[in-house]
Design a protein around this motif. Structure first.
Motif, PDB file in Angstrom:
ATOM      1  N   SER A  82      -1.979   7.965   4.794  1.00 21.22           N
ATOM      2  CA  SER A  82      -0.302   7.444   4.988  1.00 21.22           C
ATOM      3  C   SER A  82      -0.216   6.421   5.538  1.00 21.22           C
ATOM      4  O   SER A  82       0.939   5.599   5.737  1.00 21.22           O
ATOM      5  CB  SER A  82       0.246   8.659   4.899  1.00 21.22           C
TER       6      SER A  82
ATOM      7  N   GLU B 167      -1.777   9.252 -10.961  1.00 25.18           N
ATOM      8  CA  GLU B 167      -1.042   8.831  -9.451  1.00 25.18           C
ATOM      9  C   GLU B 167      -1.968   7.380  -9.073  1.00 25.18           C
ATOM     10  O   GLU B 167      -2.683   6.977 -10.694  1.00 25.18           O
ATOM     11  CB  GLU B 167      -1.597   9.170  -8.158  1.00 25.18           C
ATOM     12  N   TYR B 168      -1.044   6.659  -8.515  1.00 28.46           N
ATOM     13  CA  TYR B 168      -1.819   5.096  -8.455  1.00 28.46           C
ATOM     14  C   TYR B 168      -3.803   5.299  -8.151  1.00 28.46           C
ATOM     15  O   TYR B 168      -3.694   5.586  -7.751  1.00 28.46           O
ATOM     16  CB  TYR B 168      -0.731   4.286  -7.321  1.00 28.46           C
TER      17      TYR B 168
ATOM     18  N   HIS C  26      -5.374  -2.328   3.261  1.00 26.46           N
ATOM     19  CA  HIS C  26      -5.045  -1.144   3.630  1.00 26.46           C
ATOM     20  C   HIS C  26      -5.548  -0.502   4.564  1.00 26.46           C
ATOM     21  O   HIS C  26      -6.102  -1.152   5.460  1.00 26.46           O
ATOM     22  CB  HIS C  26      -6.385  -0.259   2.724  1.00 26.46           C
TER      23      HIS C  26
ATOM     24  N   TYR D 238       0.655  -1.275   0.169  1.00 22.52           N
ATOM     25  CA  TYR D 238       0.091  -0.081  -0.312  1.00 22.52           C
ATOM     26  C   TYR D 238       0.828   1.134   0.442  1.00 22.52           C
ATOM     27  O   TYR D 238       0.625   2.318  -0.604  1.00 22.52           O
ATOM     28  CB  TYR D 238      -0.624   0.075   1.218  1.00 22.52           C
TER      29      TYR D 238
ATOM     30  N   SER E 270      -0.799  12.200  -3.453  1.00 22.74           N
ATOM     31  CA  SER E 270      -2.508  12.317  -3.026  1.00 22.74           C
ATOM     32  C   SER E 270      -2.929  12.474  -1.802  1.00 22.74           C
ATOM     33  O   SER E 270      -2.243  12.227  -0.656  1.00 22.74           O
ATOM     34  CB  SER E 270      -2.153  10.776  -3.296  1.00 22.74           C
TER      35      SER E 270
ATOM     36  N   ILE F 149      -8.399  11.134  -6.254  1.00 21.68           N
ATOM     37  CA  ILE F 149      -6.688  10.823  -6.036  1.00 21.68           C
ATOM     38  C   ILE F 149      -5.912  11.704  -7.578  1.00 21.68           C
ATOM     39  O   ILE F 149      -6.687  11.011  -8.325  1.00 21.68           O
ATOM     40  CB  ILE F 149      -6.136   9.166  -6.395  1.00 21.68           C
TER      41      ILE F 149
ATOM     42  N   ARG G 176       3.246   1.914  -3.541  1.00 18.86           N
ATOM     43  CA  ARG G 176       2.791   2.734  -4.466  1.00 18.86           C
ATOM     44  C   ARG G 176       1.576   3.968  -4.596  1.00 18.86           C
ATOM     45  O   ARG G 176       2.051   4.428  -5.703  1.00 18.86           O
ATOM     46  CB  ARG G 176       1.170   1.714  -4.858  1.00 18.86           C
ATOM     47  N   ARG G 177       2.223   4.169  -3.608  1.00 16.26           N
ATOM     48  CA  ARG G 177       1.319   6.266  -2.949  1.00 16.26           C
ATOM     49  C   ARG G 177       2.723   6.772  -2.677  1.00 16.26           C
ATOM     50  O   ARG G 177       2.984   6.052  -1.886  1.00 16.26           O
ATOM     51  CB  ARG G 177       0.336   5.830  -1.737  1.00 16.26           C
ATOM     52  N   ASN G 178       2.345   8.572  -3.512  1.00 13.79           N
ATOM     53  CA  ASN G 178       2.727   9.435  -3.119  1.00 13.79           C
ATOM     54  C   ASN G 178       2.217  10.473  -2.011  1.00 13.79           C
ATOM     55  O   ASN G 178       1.626  10.606  -2.500  1.00 13.79           O
ATOM     56  CB  ASN G 178       3.575  10.098  -4.129  1.00 13.79           C
ATOM     57  N   PHE G 179       2.266  10.216  -1.282  1.00  9.26           N
ATOM     58  CA  PHE G 179       1.179  10.682  -0.147  1.00  9.26           C
ATOM     59  C   PHE G 179       1.263  12.613  -0.090  1.00  9.26           C
ATOM     60  O   PHE G 179       0.956  13.095   0.341  1.00  9.26           O
ATOM     61  CB  PHE G 179       1.029  10.454   1.625  1.00  9.26           C
TER      62      PHE G 179
ATOM     63  N   GLU H  39      -4.989  10.251   0.071  1.00 11.81           N
ATOM     64  CA  GLU H  39      -5.304   9.314   0.706  1.00 11.81           C
ATOM     65  C   GLU H  39      -4.132   9.130   2.313  1.00 11.81           C
ATOM     66  O   GLU H  39      -3.335  10.088   2.363  1.00 11.81           O
ATOM     67  CB  GLU H  39      -4.988   8.189   0.081  1.00 11.81           C
TER      68      GLU H  39
END
Ligand code: MN
Length: 198
Positions: A19, A94-95, A79, A6, A15, A90, A9-12, A17
Motif C-alpha cells: 500500500s 480489482e484493478y 509503483h 497507484y 488487494s 490480485i 486505483r487500488r483497495n488495499f 499489493e
C-alpha cells in the motif's frame, strides 16, 4: 504525490499489493523487476527504480533477447519500490486482477551519455531515451527504451535488446524460463498459494 494514481486505483483491504512506499533506495545500484501478470491480457510489467519510485511499462509480448525485436512498452503508473518483490494474486474485479509473478529481478546500471557526458536516469526518462545494463537472474546486458510518437500514439515506448554478448538470437526467455526469479514457483503455484492462504 507521485504514487497518487497507484493508490487511487487500488483497495488495499481487498488487494494483497503493497500500500505504500518509503522511496528509500535499497541497494547501491537501482533495482529493476519484470513481473509476469496474468490479467485480462497476459503481459510483462517492466519496472525501473528512478527517483525513488518504480517507473513502469506494460510489455504485452515481454522482453526479448533478440536485438531485432522491438517490443511495445506502454507506460503505466509509478509503483512503490516495495512492489518489486510483490508476488501473488490480485482478486478478480480489482484493478489489475490476476496473478503476478516476479519473473526477473536485479539491479541495473545507467549507461546513457550525450556528447560524452553521463545523462541522469531522471533526464533520460524525461527525454524518452533510456540506456541501461541489466543484472538480472534471467536477463543480462544492455537494453534500450525509446519513446516514440505517431499520429495515433501519444507516448508509447519500445524495449530493445542491445547488441552485446548477452544477445541470444532467436531465444525467447519468456518461453524457455517460466518460473519465478524470487520463489521458483510457477504461475499456477502462485495462484494456488493465494487460495490456500486466504
Ligand atoms: Mn500489469
Amino acid at each position: 504525490m507521485r504514487l497518487r494514481q497507484y493508490l487511487e486505483r487500488r483497495n488495499f483491504t481487498i488487494s494483497p499489493e503493497p500500500s505504500g512506499g518509503t522511496g528509500q533506495q535499497q541497494s547501491e545500484l537501482p533495482i529493476f523487476v519484470i513481473q509476469k501478470h496474468a490479467a485480462t491480457h497476459l503481459h510483462y510489467d517492466f519496472r525501473l527504480e528512478i527517483d525513488g519510485v518504480l517507473k513502469s511499462w506494460a510489455v504485452p509480448k515481454g522482453p526479448s533477447t533478440d536485438p531485432k525485436d522491438k517490443r511495445l512498452a506502454v507506460p503505466t503508473e509509478d509503483h512503490p519500490l516495495e512492489y518489486a518483490t510483490f508476488e501473488g494474486t490480485i482478486p478478480e474485479g480489482e484493478y489489475g486482477g490476476g496473478t503476478v509473478m516476479v519473473w526477473d529481478i536485479g539491479t541495473f546500471e545507467n549507461i546513457k551519455q550525450k556528447n560524452g557526458e553521463p545523462v541522469s536516469l531522471e533526464q533520460s526518462y524525461k527525454n524518452g531515451q533510456i540506456e541501461i545494463i541489466l543484472f538480472g537472474t534471467k536477463l543480462q546486458g544492455g537494453y534500450t527504451l525509446i519513446r516514440f510518437k505517431t499520429d495515433t500514439n501519444d507516448g508509447s515506448w519500445l524495449l530493445i535488446k542491445m547488441r552485446d554478448e548477452y544477445a541470444h538470437i532467436p531465444a525467447n526467455p519468456t518461453i524457455s524460463k517460466t518460473n519465478s526469479a524470487l520463489t521458483n514457483r510457477t504461475m499456477a503455484q502462485i495462484r494456488k498459494g493465494y487460495y490456500g492462504k486466504y
